[in-house]
Write an enzyme that holds these catalytic residues in place. Structure first.
Site, short mmCIF file in Angstrom:
data_model
loop_
_atom_site.label_atom_id
_atom_site.label_comp_id
_atom_site.label_asym_id
_atom_site.label_seq_id
_atom_site.Cartn_x
_atom_site.Cartn_y
_atom_site.Cartn_z
NE ARG A 1 3.03 4.88 6.03
CZ ARG A 1 3.81 3.92 6.55
NH1 ARG A 1 3.28 2.88 7.16
NH2 ARG A 1 5.12 4.03 6.47
CG ASP B 1 4.63 -0.01 9.40
OD1 ASP B 1 4.68 1.15 8.96
OD2 ASP B 1 5.21 -0.97 8.87
CB THR C 1 -4.46 5.25 -0.96
OG1 THR C 1 -5.45 4.53 -1.69
CG2 THR C 1 -4.41 6.68 -1.47
P1 FDA Z 1 -7.72 -0.55 -2.37
O1 FDA Z 1 -7.30 -1.81 -1.68
O2 FDA Z 1 -9.15 -0.14 -2.29
O3 FDA Z 1 -7.27 -0.64 -3.85
C1 FDA Z 1 -7.50 0.39 -4.79
C2 FDA Z 1 -6.77 0.07 -6.08
O4 FDA Z 1 -5.38 0.12 -5.85
C3 FDA Z 1 -7.00 -1.35 -6.61
O5 FDA Z 1 -8.14 -1.42 -7.42
C4 FDA Z 1 -5.72 -1.60 -7.38
O6 FDA Z 1 -5.77 -0.96 -8.62
C5 FDA Z 1 -4.70 -0.90 -6.54
N1 FDA Z 1 -4.05 -1.81 -5.56
C6 FDA Z 1 -4.27 -1.84 -4.21
N2 FDA Z 1 -3.49 -2.78 -3.63
C7 FDA Z 1 -2.81 -3.37 -4.62
C8 FDA Z 1 -1.87 -4.41 -4.66
N3 FDA Z 1 -1.45 -5.06 -3.56
N4 FDA Z 1 -1.36 -4.76 -5.88
C9 FDA Z 1 -1.75 -4.11 -7.01
N5 FDA Z 1 -2.65 -3.12 -7.02
C10 FDA Z 1 -3.18 -2.74 -5.86
N6 FDA Z 1 -1.93 -1.13 6.41
C11 FDA Z 1 -1.99 -1.27 7.76
O7 FDA Z 1 -2.95 -1.86 8.27
N7 FDA Z 1 -0.99 -0.76 8.54
C12 FDA Z 1 0.06 -0.07 8.02
O8 FDA Z 1 0.92 0.39 8.77
C13 FDA Z 1 0.10 0.12 6.62
N8 FDA Z 1 1.13 0.79 6.01
C14 FDA Z 1 1.06 1.09 4.67
C15 FDA Z 1 2.03 1.90 4.08
C16 FDA Z 1 1.92 2.25 2.75
C17 FDA Z 1 2.93 3.16 2.14
C18 FDA Z 1 0.82 1.78 1.97
C19 FDA Z 1 0.63 2.18 0.55
C20 FDA Z 1 -0.10 0.94 2.55
C21 FDA Z 1 0.01 0.57 3.88
N9 FDA Z 1 -0.92 -0.28 4.46
C22 FDA Z 1 -0.91 -0.44 5.83
C23 FDA Z 1 -1.82 -1.10 3.60
C24 FDA Z 1 -3.19 -0.41 3.43
O9 FDA Z 1 -3.89 -0.45 4.62
C25 FDA Z 1 -4.01 -1.12 2.34
O10 FDA Z 1 -4.22 -2.45 2.69
C26 FDA Z 1 -3.37 -1.07 0.95
O11 FDA Z 1 -2.73 0.14 0.71
C27 FDA Z 1 -4.44 -1.27 -0.13
O12 FDA Z 1 -5.37 -0.25 -0.07
P2 FDA Z 1 -5.49 0.92 -1.17
O13 FDA Z 1 -5.65 2.21 -0.41
O14 FDA Z 1 -4.35 0.90 -2.07
O15 FDA Z 1 -6.88 0.73 -1.87
#
Ligand code: FDA
Length: 308
Positions: free
Chosen positions: A185, A132, A227
Protein backbone atom coordinates in the site's frame (compact mmCIF):
# COMPACT_ATOMS: atom_id res chain seq x y z
CA UNK A 1 -0.05 25.36 7.47
CA UNK A 2 3.19 23.41 8.23
CA UNK A 3 3.08 25.01 11.69
CA UNK A 4 -0.45 23.76 12.28
CA UNK A 5 0.52 20.32 11.01
CA UNK A 6 3.39 20.17 13.52
CA UNK A 7 1.08 21.40 16.27
CA UNK A 8 -1.45 18.63 15.63
CA UNK A 9 1.31 16.01 15.42
CA UNK A 10 2.68 17.26 18.78
CA UNK A 11 -0.85 17.12 20.22
CA UNK A 12 -1.20 13.53 18.96
CA UNK A 13 1.52 12.57 21.46
CA UNK A 14 0.07 14.51 24.42
CA UNK A 15 -0.85 11.96 27.11
CA UNK A 16 -2.98 14.22 29.31
CA UNK A 17 -5.13 15.52 26.48
CA UNK A 18 -5.38 12.00 25.09
CA UNK A 19 -6.66 10.51 28.36
CA UNK A 20 -9.13 13.32 28.78
CA UNK A 21 -10.42 13.24 25.19
CA UNK A 22 -10.79 9.47 24.92
CA UNK A 23 -13.01 9.48 28.00
CA UNK A 24 -15.08 12.55 27.15
CA UNK A 25 -18.38 12.43 25.31
CA UNK A 26 -17.48 15.57 23.37
CA UNK A 27 -14.25 13.92 22.17
CA UNK A 28 -16.06 10.81 21.06
CA UNK A 29 -18.66 12.80 19.20
CA UNK A 30 -15.96 14.79 17.39
CA UNK A 31 -14.05 11.65 16.44
CA UNK A 32 -17.09 9.92 14.97
CA UNK A 33 -16.45 11.67 11.63
CA UNK A 34 -13.31 9.54 11.14
CA UNK A 35 -13.83 6.59 13.50
CA UNK A 36 -16.54 3.94 12.98
CA UNK A 37 -17.33 3.62 16.69
CA UNK A 38 -15.97 2.18 19.90
CA UNK A 39 -16.93 -1.51 19.48
CA UNK A 40 -16.31 -4.37 17.03
CA UNK A 41 -20.01 -4.36 16.13
CA UNK A 42 -19.81 -0.71 15.09
CA UNK A 43 -16.92 -1.52 12.76
CA UNK A 44 -18.74 -4.50 11.24
CA UNK A 45 -21.88 -2.44 10.69
CA UNK A 46 -19.87 0.24 8.87
CA UNK A 47 -17.98 -2.42 6.86
CA UNK A 48 -21.25 -3.91 5.70
CA UNK A 49 -22.59 -0.53 4.65
CA UNK A 50 -19.37 0.31 2.79
CA UNK A 51 -19.47 -3.09 1.03
CA UNK A 52 -23.04 -2.33 -0.03
CA UNK A 53 -21.73 0.79 -1.77
CA UNK A 54 -19.41 -1.38 -3.85
CA UNK A 55 -16.24 -0.81 -1.86
CA UNK A 56 -13.97 -3.19 0.03
CA UNK A 57 -12.84 -2.47 3.60
CA UNK A 58 -9.77 -2.81 5.77
CA UNK A 59 -10.46 -2.80 9.51
CA UNK A 60 -8.15 -1.09 11.99
CA UNK A 61 -8.59 -1.78 15.69
CA UNK A 62 -7.15 1.47 17.02
CA UNK A 63 -4.18 1.43 19.36
CA UNK A 64 -0.42 1.73 19.18
CA UNK A 65 2.67 1.44 21.38
CA UNK A 66 1.43 -1.04 23.98
CA UNK A 67 3.45 -1.28 27.19
CA UNK A 68 3.05 -4.95 28.17
CA UNK A 69 2.96 -8.36 26.56
CA UNK A 70 -0.55 -8.92 27.92
CA UNK A 71 -1.78 -5.77 26.19
CA UNK A 72 -0.20 -6.90 22.91
CA UNK A 73 -1.97 -10.28 23.11
CA UNK A 74 -5.24 -8.57 23.99
CA UNK A 75 -4.90 -6.35 20.92
CA UNK A 76 -4.13 -9.41 18.77
CA UNK A 77 -7.25 -11.18 20.10
CA UNK A 78 -9.44 -8.41 18.72
CA UNK A 79 -7.92 -8.99 15.27
CA UNK A 80 -8.44 -12.76 15.54
CA UNK A 81 -12.10 -12.11 16.37
CA UNK A 82 -12.33 -9.76 13.40
CA UNK A 83 -10.94 -12.38 11.02
CA UNK A 84 -13.54 -14.88 12.24
CA UNK A 85 -16.37 -12.35 11.98
CA UNK A 86 -15.31 -11.17 8.52
CA UNK A 87 -15.48 -14.79 7.32
CA UNK A 88 -18.74 -15.58 9.16
CA UNK A 89 -20.50 -12.50 7.76
CA UNK A 90 -18.88 -12.90 4.33
CA UNK A 91 -17.62 -9.33 4.36
CA UNK A 92 -15.32 -8.04 1.65
CA UNK A 93 -12.75 -6.95 4.23
CA UNK A 94 -9.27 -7.55 5.58
CA UNK A 95 -7.30 -6.14 8.52
CA UNK A 96 -4.68 -3.42 9.02
CA UNK A 97 -2.32 -3.91 11.94
CA UNK A 98 0.30 -1.72 13.62
CA UNK A 99 3.29 -3.66 14.93
CA UNK A 100 3.76 -1.32 17.92
CA UNK A 101 0.29 -2.44 19.01
CA UNK A 102 1.61 -6.01 18.80
CA UNK A 103 4.52 -5.20 21.12
CA UNK A 104 7.22 -4.23 18.61
CA UNK A 105 8.82 -1.71 20.97
CA UNK A 106 8.92 -4.28 23.78
CA UNK A 107 10.36 -7.06 21.63
CA UNK A 108 10.51 -7.51 17.85
CA UNK A 109 10.19 -11.25 18.46
CA UNK A 110 6.83 -10.75 20.20
CA UNK A 111 5.52 -8.63 17.30
CA UNK A 112 6.84 -11.18 14.80
CA UNK A 113 5.09 -14.07 16.60
CA UNK A 114 1.78 -12.20 16.80
CA UNK A 115 1.97 -11.05 13.17
CA UNK A 116 2.71 -14.63 12.13
CA UNK A 117 -0.35 -16.01 13.92
CA UNK A 118 -2.55 -13.30 12.36
CA UNK A 119 -1.17 -14.03 8.89
CA UNK A 120 -1.73 -17.77 9.42
CA UNK A 121 -5.30 -17.09 10.50
CA UNK A 122 -5.87 -14.76 7.52
CA UNK A 123 -4.43 -17.34 5.15
CA UNK A 124 -6.73 -20.07 6.54
CA UNK A 125 -9.80 -17.86 6.22
CA UNK A 126 -8.93 -16.46 2.79
CA UNK A 127 -8.25 -12.96 4.12
CA UNK A 128 -5.19 -10.72 4.28
CA UNK A 129 -3.18 -8.77 6.87
CA UNK A 130 -1.78 -5.38 5.98
CA UNK A 131 1.01 -4.21 8.25
CA UNK A 132 0.71 -0.41 8.58
CA UNK A 133 3.91 1.63 8.56
CA UNK A 134 4.75 3.81 11.55
CA UNK A 135 7.59 6.31 12.09
CA UNK A 136 10.96 5.93 10.37
CA UNK A 137 12.69 4.44 13.43
CA UNK A 138 10.57 1.34 12.74
CA UNK A 139 10.80 1.07 8.94
CA UNK A 140 13.63 -1.46 8.80
CA UNK A 141 12.29 -3.81 11.49
CA UNK A 142 8.78 -3.67 9.98
CA UNK A 143 10.13 -4.55 6.53
CA UNK A 144 12.23 -7.38 7.99
CA UNK A 145 9.23 -8.94 9.74
CA UNK A 146 6.96 -8.73 6.69
CA UNK A 147 9.65 -10.11 4.35
CA UNK A 148 10.41 -13.00 6.69
CA UNK A 149 6.74 -13.95 7.02
CA UNK A 150 6.01 -13.55 3.33
CA UNK A 151 8.91 -15.88 2.52
CA UNK A 152 6.99 -18.75 4.16
CA UNK A 153 5.12 -20.57 1.38
CA UNK A 154 1.92 -20.90 3.48
CA UNK A 155 1.81 -17.13 4.08
CA UNK A 156 2.54 -15.93 0.53
CA UNK A 157 -0.10 -13.43 -0.41
CA UNK A 158 -1.60 -13.33 3.10
CA UNK A 159 0.57 -10.45 4.33
CA UNK A 160 1.49 -7.08 2.85
CA UNK A 161 3.09 -3.81 3.88
CA UNK A 162 2.81 -0.02 3.61
CA UNK A 163 5.45 2.20 2.06
CA UNK A 164 5.59 5.98 2.62
CA UNK A 165 6.48 8.11 -0.41
CA UNK A 166 8.06 10.82 1.78
CA UNK A 167 11.01 8.60 2.79
CA UNK A 168 14.13 8.76 0.58
CA UNK A 169 14.66 5.03 1.04
CA UNK A 170 11.23 4.08 -0.34
CA UNK A 171 12.18 3.73 -4.00
CA UNK A 172 14.76 1.03 -3.20
CA UNK A 173 12.29 -0.67 -0.82
CA UNK A 174 9.54 -0.68 -3.44
CA UNK A 175 11.84 -2.17 -6.09
CA UNK A 176 12.74 -4.98 -3.67
CA UNK A 177 9.14 -5.60 -2.54
CA UNK A 178 7.91 -5.65 -6.13
CA UNK A 179 10.63 -8.16 -7.03
CA UNK A 180 9.55 -10.35 -4.09
CA UNK A 181 5.85 -10.09 -5.07
CA UNK A 182 4.86 -8.54 -1.73
CA UNK A 183 1.65 -6.48 -1.87
CA UNK A 184 2.30 -2.81 -1.10
CA UNK A 185 0.00 0.00 0.00
CA UNK A 186 1.65 3.24 -1.07
CA UNK A 187 0.81 6.38 0.95
CA UNK A 188 2.47 9.77 1.36
CA UNK A 189 3.35 9.28 5.05
CA UNK A 190 1.71 10.70 8.17
CA UNK A 191 4.51 11.18 10.72
CA UNK A 192 6.85 14.09 11.41
CA UNK A 193 10.21 13.03 10.01
CA UNK A 194 13.61 14.80 9.97
CA UNK A 195 15.09 16.14 6.71
CA UNK A 196 17.81 13.47 6.86
CA UNK A 197 15.28 10.74 6.05
CA UNK A 198 12.28 12.35 4.35
CA UNK A 199 11.25 14.94 1.79
CA UNK A 200 9.78 17.96 3.52
CA UNK A 201 8.19 19.76 0.55
CA UNK A 202 4.79 18.61 -0.67
CA UNK A 203 5.94 18.89 -4.30
CA UNK A 204 8.78 16.42 -3.64
CA UNK A 205 6.52 14.00 -1.76
CA UNK A 206 3.98 14.15 -4.60
CA UNK A 207 6.66 13.54 -7.26
CA UNK A 208 7.91 10.57 -5.25
CA UNK A 209 4.35 9.21 -4.89
CA UNK A 210 3.83 9.35 -8.66
CA UNK A 211 7.22 7.74 -9.38
CA UNK A 212 6.59 4.91 -6.91
CA UNK A 213 2.98 4.40 -8.11
CA UNK A 214 4.30 3.70 -11.59
CA UNK A 215 6.68 1.01 -10.33
CA UNK A 216 3.83 -0.65 -8.45
CA UNK A 217 1.34 -0.42 -11.31
CA UNK A 218 3.79 -2.17 -13.61
CA UNK A 219 4.56 -4.96 -11.16
CA UNK A 220 2.35 -8.09 -11.24
CA UNK A 221 1.18 -8.17 -7.58
CA UNK A 222 -2.10 -6.51 -6.54
CA UNK A 223 -1.03 -3.22 -4.97
CA UNK A 224 -2.89 -0.29 -3.42
CA UNK A 225 -2.52 3.45 -3.88
CA UNK A 226 -3.75 5.16 -0.70
CA UNK A 227 -4.45 8.83 -1.22
CA UNK A 228 -7.21 11.44 -1.38
CA UNK A 229 -5.14 13.63 -3.65
CA UNK A 230 -6.93 14.00 -6.97
CA UNK A 231 -3.66 14.80 -8.77
CA UNK A 232 -2.11 11.51 -7.56
CA UNK A 233 -5.23 9.59 -8.59
CA UNK A 234 -5.36 11.23 -12.02
CA UNK A 235 -1.67 10.44 -12.62
CA UNK A 236 -2.19 6.77 -11.71
CA UNK A 237 -5.29 6.45 -13.88
CA UNK A 238 -3.60 8.00 -16.88
CA UNK A 239 -0.43 5.88 -16.48
CA UNK A 240 -2.51 2.70 -16.19
CA UNK A 241 -4.52 3.60 -19.31
CA UNK A 242 -1.42 4.46 -21.28
CA UNK A 243 0.25 1.12 -20.37
CA UNK A 244 -2.90 -0.97 -20.82
CA UNK A 245 -3.03 -1.92 -17.12
CA UNK A 246 -6.55 -3.11 -16.34
CA UNK A 247 -8.29 -1.38 -13.37
CA UNK A 248 -8.87 -4.82 -11.80
CA UNK A 249 -5.11 -5.16 -11.18
CA UNK A 250 -4.86 -2.52 -8.43
CA UNK A 251 -6.98 -0.60 -5.95
CA UNK A 252 -7.31 2.89 -4.55
CA UNK A 253 -7.62 3.20 -0.79
CA UNK A 254 -9.05 6.05 1.27
CA UNK A 255 -9.82 6.71 4.90
CA UNK A 256 -13.30 6.38 6.36
CA UNK A 257 -14.97 9.78 6.37
CA UNK A 258 -12.51 11.44 3.98
CA UNK A 259 -13.52 12.48 0.44
CA UNK A 260 -16.55 10.21 0.24
CA UNK A 261 -17.48 11.93 -3.04
CA UNK A 262 -14.20 10.84 -4.60
CA UNK A 263 -14.62 7.28 -3.28
CA UNK A 264 -18.05 7.01 -4.91
CA UNK A 265 -16.87 8.52 -8.22
CA UNK A 266 -14.02 6.01 -8.51
CA UNK A 267 -16.44 3.13 -7.96
CA UNK A 268 -18.76 4.55 -10.63
CA UNK A 269 -15.81 4.72 -13.04
CA UNK A 270 -15.07 1.02 -12.44
CA UNK A 271 -12.03 1.26 -10.14
CA UNK A 272 -11.52 -0.92 -7.07
CA UNK A 273 -11.77 1.13 -3.87
CA UNK A 274 -11.04 0.00 -0.32
CA UNK A 275 -11.98 2.10 2.70
CA UNK A 276 -9.80 2.05 5.81
CA UNK A 277 -12.23 1.78 8.74
CA UNK A 278 -10.77 2.44 12.20
CA UNK A 279 -12.67 1.70 15.40
CA UNK A 280 -12.02 1.40 19.12
CA UNK A 281 -11.54 3.42 22.26
CA UNK A 282 -7.98 4.52 21.53
CA UNK A 283 -8.88 6.89 18.73
CA UNK A 284 -7.01 10.02 19.84
CA UNK A 285 -3.58 9.72 18.05
CA UNK A 286 -5.29 8.57 14.84
CA UNK A 287 -7.75 11.45 14.98
CA UNK A 288 -5.01 14.03 15.58
CA UNK A 289 -3.01 12.76 12.58
CA UNK A 290 -6.12 13.32 10.43
CA UNK A 291 -6.36 16.90 11.68
CA UNK A 292 -2.64 17.36 10.97
CA UNK A 293 -3.22 16.35 7.35
CA UNK A 294 -5.93 18.93 6.95
CA UNK A 295 -6.12 21.48 9.76
CA UNK A 296 -9.30 22.88 8.14
CA UNK A 297 -10.97 19.69 9.43
CA UNK A 298 -10.74 21.06 12.95
CA UNK A 299 -12.86 24.08 11.99
CA UNK A 300 -15.25 21.93 9.99
CA UNK A 301 -15.75 19.56 12.93
CA UNK A 302 -16.18 22.35 15.42
CA UNK A 303 -18.80 24.07 13.23
CA UNK A 304 -20.76 20.84 12.78
CA UNK A 305 -20.47 20.02 16.44
CA UNK A 306 -22.02 23.27 17.58
CA UNK A 307 -24.63 23.16 14.84
CA UNK A 308 -25.77 19.62 15.77
P1 FDA B 1 -2.57 15.21 0.94
O1 FDA B 1 -2.35 15.19 2.43
O2 FDA B 1 -1.56 15.90 0.08
O3 FDA B 1 -3.99 15.77 0.66
C1 FDA B 1 -4.52 15.90 -0.63
C2 FDA B 1 -5.98 16.30 -0.54
O4 FDA B 1 -6.71 15.22 0.02
C3 FDA B 1 -6.27 17.47 0.41
O5 FDA B 1 -6.15 18.70 -0.25
C4 FDA B 1 -7.70 17.17 0.83
O6 FDA B 1 -8.59 17.56 -0.18
C5 FDA B 1 -7.71 15.68 0.90
N1 FDA B 1 -7.41 15.18 2.27
C6 FDA B 1 -6.25 14.60 2.69
N2 FDA B 1 -6.33 14.25 4.00
C7 FDA B 1 -7.55 14.65 4.41
C8 FDA B 1 -8.22 14.58 5.64
N3 FDA B 1 -7.68 14.04 6.74
N4 FDA B 1 -9.49 15.09 5.70
C9 FDA B 1 -10.07 15.63 4.60
N5 FDA B 1 -9.46 15.73 3.41
C10 FDA B 1 -8.23 15.24 3.30
N6 FDA B 1 0.30 6.87 6.69
C11 FDA B 1 1.36 6.23 7.27
O7 FDA B 1 2.36 6.89 7.59
N7 FDA B 1 1.32 4.88 7.47
C12 FDA B 1 0.26 4.12 7.09
O8 FDA B 1 0.28 2.90 7.28
C13 FDA B 1 -0.83 4.77 6.46
N8 FDA B 1 -1.94 4.07 6.04
C14 FDA B 1 -2.91 4.71 5.29
C15 FDA B 1 -3.96 3.97 4.76
C16 FDA B 1 -4.89 4.60 3.94
C17 FDA B 1 -5.98 3.80 3.32
C18 FDA B 1 -4.77 5.99 3.66
C19 FDA B 1 -5.72 6.69 2.75
C20 FDA B 1 -3.76 6.71 4.24
C21 FDA B 1 -2.83 6.09 5.07
N9 FDA B 1 -1.81 6.83 5.65
C22 FDA B 1 -0.78 6.15 6.28
C23 FDA B 1 -1.89 8.31 5.72
C24 FDA B 1 -1.12 8.96 4.56
O9 FDA B 1 0.24 8.79 4.75
C25 FDA B 1 -1.43 10.46 4.47
O10 FDA B 1 -1.06 11.09 5.66
C26 FDA B 1 -2.89 10.78 4.18
O11 FDA B 1 -3.46 9.87 3.30
C27 FDA B 1 -3.03 12.18 3.57
O12 FDA B 1 -2.35 12.24 2.37
P2 FDA B 1 -3.07 12.31 0.94
O13 FDA B 1 -2.36 11.35 0.04
O14 FDA B 1 -4.49 12.07 1.07
O15 FDA B 1 -2.70 13.72 0.34
Amino acid sequence: MPLLRSAFIALSRNRVLRNFSERSIVGRRMSSRFVAGMEIDDALRVAEAVNQQGMAVTLDSLGESVTSETEAHKAADVYHQLLDLIAARKLNANISVKLTQMGLELSPKLADTIARSLAEHASRSGSFVRIDMEDSSLTRVTLDIVRRLHARPDLRGAIGIVIQAYLYRSEADIEQLAADGIRVRLCKGAYKEPAEVAFARKADVDASFIRLSKILLESPAYHALATHDEAMIAAAKSFAKQRGIDPSRFEFQMLYGVRRDLQRNLVREGYNVRVYVPFGREWYPYFMRRLAERPANALFLARNFFRA
